[in-house]
Each structure stands twice: as structure tokens, then as C-alpha cells.
Write a protein that holds these residues in place. Structure first.
Motif, PDB file in Angstrom:
ATOM      1  N   PHE A  34      -4.970  36.483 -46.859  1.00  0.00           N
ATOM      2  CA  PHE A  34      -5.967  37.509 -46.577  1.00  0.00           C
ATOM      3  C   PHE A  34      -5.706  37.921 -45.130  1.00  0.00           C
ATOM      4  CE2 PHE A  34      -7.581  35.048 -49.981  1.00  0.00           C
ATOM      5  CZ  PHE A  34      -8.537  35.778 -50.668  1.00  0.00           C
ATOM      6  N   SER A  35      -5.348  39.170 -44.896  1.00  0.00           N
ATOM      7  CA  SER A  35      -4.889  39.485 -43.552  1.00  0.00           C
ATOM      8  C   SER A  35      -5.011  40.961 -43.222  1.00  0.00           C
ATOM      9  CB  SER A  35      -3.429  39.055 -43.390  1.00  0.00           C
ATOM     10  OG  SER A  35      -2.954  39.322 -42.090  1.00  0.00           O
ATOM     11  N   THR A  36      -5.250  41.243 -41.931  1.00  0.00           N
ATOM     12  CA  THR A  36      -5.179  42.610 -41.407  1.00  0.00           C
ATOM     13  C   THR A  36      -3.813  42.867 -40.771  1.00  0.00           C
ATOM     14  OG1 THR A  36      -6.076  41.876 -39.284  1.00  0.00           O
ATOM     15  CG2 THR A  36      -7.657  42.687 -40.926  1.00  0.00           C
ATOM     16  N   LEU A  37      -2.966  41.859 -40.726  1.00  0.00           N
ATOM     17  CA  LEU A  37      -1.664  41.996 -40.080  1.00  0.00           C
ATOM     18  C   LEU A  37      -0.717  42.800 -40.970  1.00  0.00           C
ATOM     19  CD1 LEU A  37      -1.235  38.298 -38.847  1.00  0.00           C
ATOM     20  CD2 LEU A  37      -2.312  40.223 -37.653  1.00  0.00           C
ATOM     21  N   ARG A  38       0.310  43.369 -40.343  1.00  0.00           N
ATOM     22  CA  ARG A  38       1.294  44.160 -41.078  1.00  0.00           C
ATOM     23  C   ARG A  38       2.708  43.712 -40.719  1.00  0.00           C
ATOM     24  NH1 ARG A  38      -0.531  49.255 -43.177  1.00  0.00           N
ATOM     25  NH2 ARG A  38      -2.711  49.714 -42.635  1.00  0.00           N
ATOM     26  N   TYR A  39       3.607  43.900 -41.676  1.00  0.00           N
ATOM     27  CA  TYR A  39       5.020  43.706 -41.401  1.00  0.00           C
ATOM     28  C   TYR A  39       5.537  44.916 -40.611  1.00  0.00           C
ATOM     29  CZ  TYR A  39       4.986  39.986 -44.935  1.00  0.00           C
ATOM     30  OH  TYR A  39       4.712  38.843 -45.641  1.00  0.00           O
ATOM     31  N   ALA A  40       6.768  44.810 -40.123  1.00  0.00           N
ATOM     32  CA  ALA A  40       7.342  45.888 -39.312  1.00  0.00           C
ATOM     33  C   ALA A  40       7.440  47.198 -40.083  1.00  0.00           C
ATOM     34  CB  ALA A  40       8.720  45.473 -38.799  1.00  0.00           C
ATOM     35  N   VAL A  47       0.594  42.155 -44.479  1.00  0.00           N
ATOM     36  CA  VAL A  47       1.081  40.792 -44.684  1.00  0.00           C
ATOM     37  C   VAL A  47       0.353  40.147 -45.863  1.00  0.00           C
ATOM     38  CG1 VAL A  47       1.149  38.464 -43.678  1.00  0.00           C
ATOM     39  CG2 VAL A  47       1.819  40.449 -42.303  1.00  0.00           C
ATOM     40  N   GLY A  48      -0.930  40.441 -45.963  1.00  0.00           N
ATOM     41  CA  GLY A  48      -1.722  39.893 -47.058  1.00  0.00           C
ATOM     42  C   GLY A  48      -2.609  40.953 -47.659  1.00  0.00           C
ATOM     43  N   GLY A  49      -3.609  40.530 -48.414  1.00  0.00           N
ATOM     44  CA  GLY A  49      -4.496  41.452 -49.088  1.00  0.00           C
ATOM     45  C   GLY A  49      -5.872  41.495 -48.462  1.00  0.00           C
ATOM     46  N   PHE A  50      -6.719  42.352 -49.040  1.00  0.00           N
ATOM     47  CA  PHE A  50      -8.132  42.432 -48.674  1.00  0.00           C
ATOM     48  C   PHE A  50      -8.298  42.695 -47.180  1.00  0.00           C
ATOM     49  CE2 PHE A  50      -7.429  39.480 -52.165  1.00  0.00           C
ATOM     50  CZ  PHE A  50      -8.132  40.107 -53.180  1.00  0.00           C
ATOM     51  N   ALA A  51      -7.536  43.676 -46.681  1.00  0.00           N
ATOM     52  CA  ALA A  51      -7.539  43.961 -45.241  1.00  0.00           C
ATOM     53  C   ALA A  51      -8.701  44.844 -44.813  1.00  0.00           C
ATOM     54  CB  ALA A  51      -6.219  44.626 -44.849  1.00  0.00           C
ATOM     55  N   GLY A  52      -9.429  45.414 -45.753  1.00  0.00           N
ATOM     56  CA  GLY A  52     -10.524  46.305 -45.404  1.00  0.00           C
ATOM     57  C   GLY A  52     -11.594  45.610 -44.589  1.00  0.00           C
ATOM     58  N   ILE A  81      -9.872  26.776 -51.789  1.00  0.00           N
ATOM     59  CA  ILE A  81      -9.764  26.367 -50.394  1.00  0.00           C
ATOM     60  C   ILE A  81      -9.305  27.575 -49.593  1.00  0.00           C
ATOM     61  CG2 ILE A  81      -8.396  25.023 -48.752  1.00  0.00           C
ATOM     62  CD1 ILE A  81      -8.446  22.702 -50.680  1.00  0.00           C
ATOM     63  N   LEU A  82     -10.006  27.865 -48.504  1.00  0.00           N
ATOM     64  CA  LEU A  82      -9.654  28.967 -47.609  1.00  0.00           C
ATOM     65  C   LEU A  82      -9.485  28.399 -46.206  1.00  0.00           C
ATOM     66  CD1 LEU A  82      -9.308  32.077 -47.421  1.00  0.00           C
ATOM     67  CD2 LEU A  82     -11.734  32.182 -46.806  1.00  0.00           C
ATOM     68  N   TYR A  83      -8.312  28.647 -45.633  1.00  0.00           N
ATOM     69  CA  TYR A  83      -7.975  28.106 -44.314  1.00  0.00           C
ATOM     70  C   TYR A  83      -7.845  29.255 -43.329  1.00  0.00           C
ATOM     71  CZ  TYR A  83      -5.189  25.705 -40.700  1.00  0.00           C
ATOM     72  OH  TYR A  83      -4.718  25.201 -39.521  1.00  0.00           O
ATOM     73  N   GLY A  84      -8.662  29.226 -42.276  1.00  0.00           N
ATOM     74  CA  GLY A  84      -8.661  30.294 -41.279  1.00  0.00           C
ATOM     75  C   GLY A  84      -7.661  30.025 -40.167  1.00  0.00           C
ATOM     76  N   VAL A  85      -6.506  30.647 -40.243  1.00  0.00           N
ATOM     77  CA  VAL A  85      -5.497  30.485 -39.199  1.00  0.00           C
ATOM     78  C   VAL A  85      -5.862  31.319 -37.978  1.00  0.00           C
ATOM     79  CG1 VAL A  85      -3.041  30.758 -38.628  1.00  0.00           C
ATOM     80  CG2 VAL A  85      -3.724  30.053 -40.940  1.00  0.00           C
ATOM     81  N   GLU A  86      -6.178  32.590 -38.216  1.00  0.00           N
ATOM     82  CA  GLU A  86      -6.610  33.502 -37.160  1.00  0.00           C
ATOM     83  C   GLU A  86      -7.781  34.298 -37.714  1.00  0.00           C
ATOM     84  OE1 GLU A  86      -6.563  35.339 -33.401  1.00  0.00           O
ATOM     85  OE2 GLU A  86      -5.165  33.787 -34.063  1.00  0.00           O
ATOM     86  N   PRO A 118      -7.003  40.755 -35.229  1.00  0.00           N
ATOM     87  CA  PRO A 118      -6.085  40.035 -36.115  1.00  0.00           C
ATOM     88  C   PRO A 118      -6.820  39.060 -37.016  1.00  0.00           C
ATOM     89  CG  PRO A 118      -5.916  39.209 -33.870  1.00  0.00           C
ATOM     90  CD  PRO A 118      -6.776  40.438 -33.815  1.00  0.00           C
ATOM     91  N   ARG A 119      -6.392  38.982 -38.263  1.00  0.00           N
ATOM     92  CA  ARG A 119      -6.992  38.061 -39.228  1.00  0.00           C
ATOM     93  C   ARG A 119      -5.890  37.556 -40.152  1.00  0.00           C
ATOM     94  NH1 ARG A 119      -9.924  38.876 -44.642  1.00  0.00           N
ATOM     95  NH2 ARG A 119     -11.499  37.233 -44.730  1.00  0.00           N
ATOM     96  N   LEU A 120      -5.827  36.250 -40.305  1.00  0.00           N
ATOM     97  CA  LEU A 120      -4.916  35.646 -41.273  1.00  0.00           C
ATOM     98  C   LEU A 120      -5.586  34.411 -41.848  1.00  0.00           C
ATOM     99  CD1 LEU A 120      -2.237  35.382 -42.773  1.00  0.00           C
ATOM    100  CD2 LEU A 120      -1.332  34.103 -40.809  1.00  0.00           C
TER     101      LEU A 120
END
Length: 295
Positions: free
Chosen positions: A89-95, A100-105, A126-131, A276-278
Motif C-alpha cells: 500500500f503506497s503513495t510512492l512511484r517507480y521512475a 509502487v503499490g496500490g490504494f494510493a488515494g 497483518i499490516l506493517y507500516g514501513v513509512e 510518503p507511505r509504504l
């Protein structure tokens, strides 16, 4: 029993529904007695928070597998490139601009339980908050045991023992993830056929009953008239998200959240997509002889 298991640092977060275990997962994974104690705690506390962890993806997959059969992620577009059991689950993007992930809204997310739209949901998660975002994005869990117990006796009598029709098309219209809009995968998911599940689940060990009425997928209760459904469904949905039965968690980097979708629902607050969210999620199949599992 080992010293670790007898000294697990446990505190209540919301009655016996939500608890915190302040231990390092990478250490207690090597203690069978500690894992057994967590399994026992999970029988009555379906939401467990493990604060401030530092885990590799392999650790998350291994820990998940200690409580049920870890699933291979069904969303290949947001699957980890390193472990097929994990989705991002992420707001990050590849180049190249892809997420990078889904549910970025950033919009808030309605109450729901995972996988209610498929025939055999894997109810453990299980949900792990990296960022995680500094502002917004708080996650809430609602106790569906308490939701059931709060219903008027006539409503309980009307719905107990009945199945409901659950349909992903309803969720797709409510929680349309940005990466699925106008895509072939999005169209395929919206076209998934409806499925049936009981609207009340009974825990085989404790005997407690839990409401299983996901407002994003439950479209009707079988055997009720259109008028009865129009009257009853809003009552179930209101009970499911009753603020008195809710634990709100301010997620911090490293928090690992561990819950049972068979007797909880969850949602999150609005958040800024500029932050940022991952987050990394695994799902796992629970044993029907020890958990609320929809059949």
C-alpha cells in the motif's frame, strides 16, 4: 514455559478487543511458547498491535505463517517483487511513474472487512507500516462481537442463521483504487460474481457471535424481502461502525497490526498523498476450529 513467554508485555488498548504486545517479533518468533501465548490472546483480542518493529519481508512472511496458511497475493500489480505473499500500500512511484503499490488515494476509506467478496476469504491479516504519513491516515478497527451484541433482539432473531449476498461491484463503486480506474484488471474485478456468506459468525472456542456485514460488499440478506433488507441493512451497518466499539490507532513507522477480519472491520482517515507511505500486508487462512471463519 520460557522467560519470554511468561513476561510478554501486554496492555489493553480497548477493553479486551484490542491489545498491544510490546515485544520484538524477530525475537519471539524463535520462542514457541511465546507464539502459543499470542495465539491464545488472539482468541479473545482479535486486534493486536506490535509497536516499532524492524522486520525484513521474509520475517513478516514467516511470522504470518505461524498463525495460518500465508496466501500468495492475488493483486499481482501491487505484489512485492521479493515475496509473492506481500502486497504494498503506497503513495510512492517507480521512475516510470507507476505506483509502487496500490490504494494510493488520500480519501478516507469506509468500514470494511477484507476479502468478503470471494468465496473463501482469508480472514487473518497483518499490516506493517514501513513509512507512514505524519498527519492523517489513522486506522480504526471496530469490534463486531460488540456490534452483534448491541443489536435489538428482533433484528438478531431476523438475521441469525441467514446468509447474505456479497458483491465486489458495490465496493468497486465506493473504494475505487486509483490504479484500477479504467484498467482491464479493474473491469475484471468489478465483474466478479456475487458470493454468499453467513451474516453472523460464531467463534468455535469462545462461543461469541460476531456480525459479518461488510457495508461495502453486502447487498442483501437472503430470505428477506426488499422492504426488510432496506430496513435491516442500515441497522447492521450502523452497529458495525458504532464509535463505542472502535479502537483508533495512530500508526507510527514500524508498527505491525495483526487482526482477524472475521470479527472486526476497519477503515482509515483521509491522508495527504504528498507524504510518503509504504505499508506491507500479508493475509492468511485461519483454522475453522479456532476462529470465526465464514463458510
Amino acid at each position: 514455559m520460557s522467560d519470554i513467554a511468561t513476561e510478554l508485555k501486554v496492555r489493553a488498548l480497548h477493553s479486551d478487543f484490542a491489545i498491544e504486545i510490546d515485544e520484538r517479533i524477530d525475537e519471539i518468533m524463535n520462542d514457541a511458547d511465546a507464539i502459543d501465548q499470542i495465539r491464545q490472546l488472539w482468541q479473545t483480542s482479535p486486534l493486536i498491535i506490535f509497536p516499532r518493529q524492524c522486520l525484513e519481508e521474509a520475517d513478516q512472511v514467516r511470522f504470518t505463517g505461524m498463525f495460518g496458511k500465508c496466501e500468495t497475493a492475488n493483486r499481482k500489480d501491487i505484489q512485492s517483487p521479493y515475496h509473492e505473499e506481500i502486497i504494498y500500500f503506497s503513495t510512492l512511484r517507480y521512475a516510470d511513474g507507476r505506483f509502487v503499490g496500490g490504494f494510493a488515494g488520500g480519501d478516507d476509506v469506509d468500514w470494511h472487512s477484507d476479502q468478503t467478496f470471494i468465496g473463501r476469504p482469508a480472514t487473518g491479516a497483518i499490516l506493517y507500516g514501513v513509512e507512514v504519513p505524519k498527519g492523517g491516515g489513522d486506522i480504526y478497527w471496530a469490534d463486531q462481537y460488540a456490534a452483534w451484541e448491541s443489536l435489538p433482539a428482533d433484528i438478531q432473531a431476523l438475521v441469525e442463521g441467514r446468509t447474505g449476498t456479497f458483491h465486489y461491484a458495490k465496493r468497486f463503486a465506493i473504494l475505487n483504487a486509483p490504479e484500477l480506474k479504467n484498467t482491464e484488471q479493474g473491469k475484471k474485478m468489478a465483474a466478479l460474481p456475487p458470493v454468499q456468506h453467513p451474516v453472523v459468525l460464531t467463534h468455535p472456542v469462545t462461543g461469541r457471535k460476531a456480525l459479518y456485514a461488510d457495508p461495502t460488499t453486502l447487498v442483501s440478506i437472503d430470505g428477506l424481502s426488499e422492504e426488510e433488507n432496506a430496513r435491516v441493512l442500515p441497522i447492521l451497518f450502523k452497529a458495525g461502525g458504532n464509535p463505542a466499539f472502535v479502537y483508533r490507532h495512530k500508526v507510527r513507522n514500524g508498527d505491525l497490526m495483526f487482526w482477524d477480519n472475521g470479527c472486526t472491520m476497519h477503515r482509515r482517515d483521509e491522508m495527504s498523498v504528498d507524504q510518503p507511505r509504504l505499508m506491507k500486508r500479508t493475509t492468511f487462512r485461519l483454522s475453522a476450529d479456532a476462529h470465526c471463519v465464514p463458510h
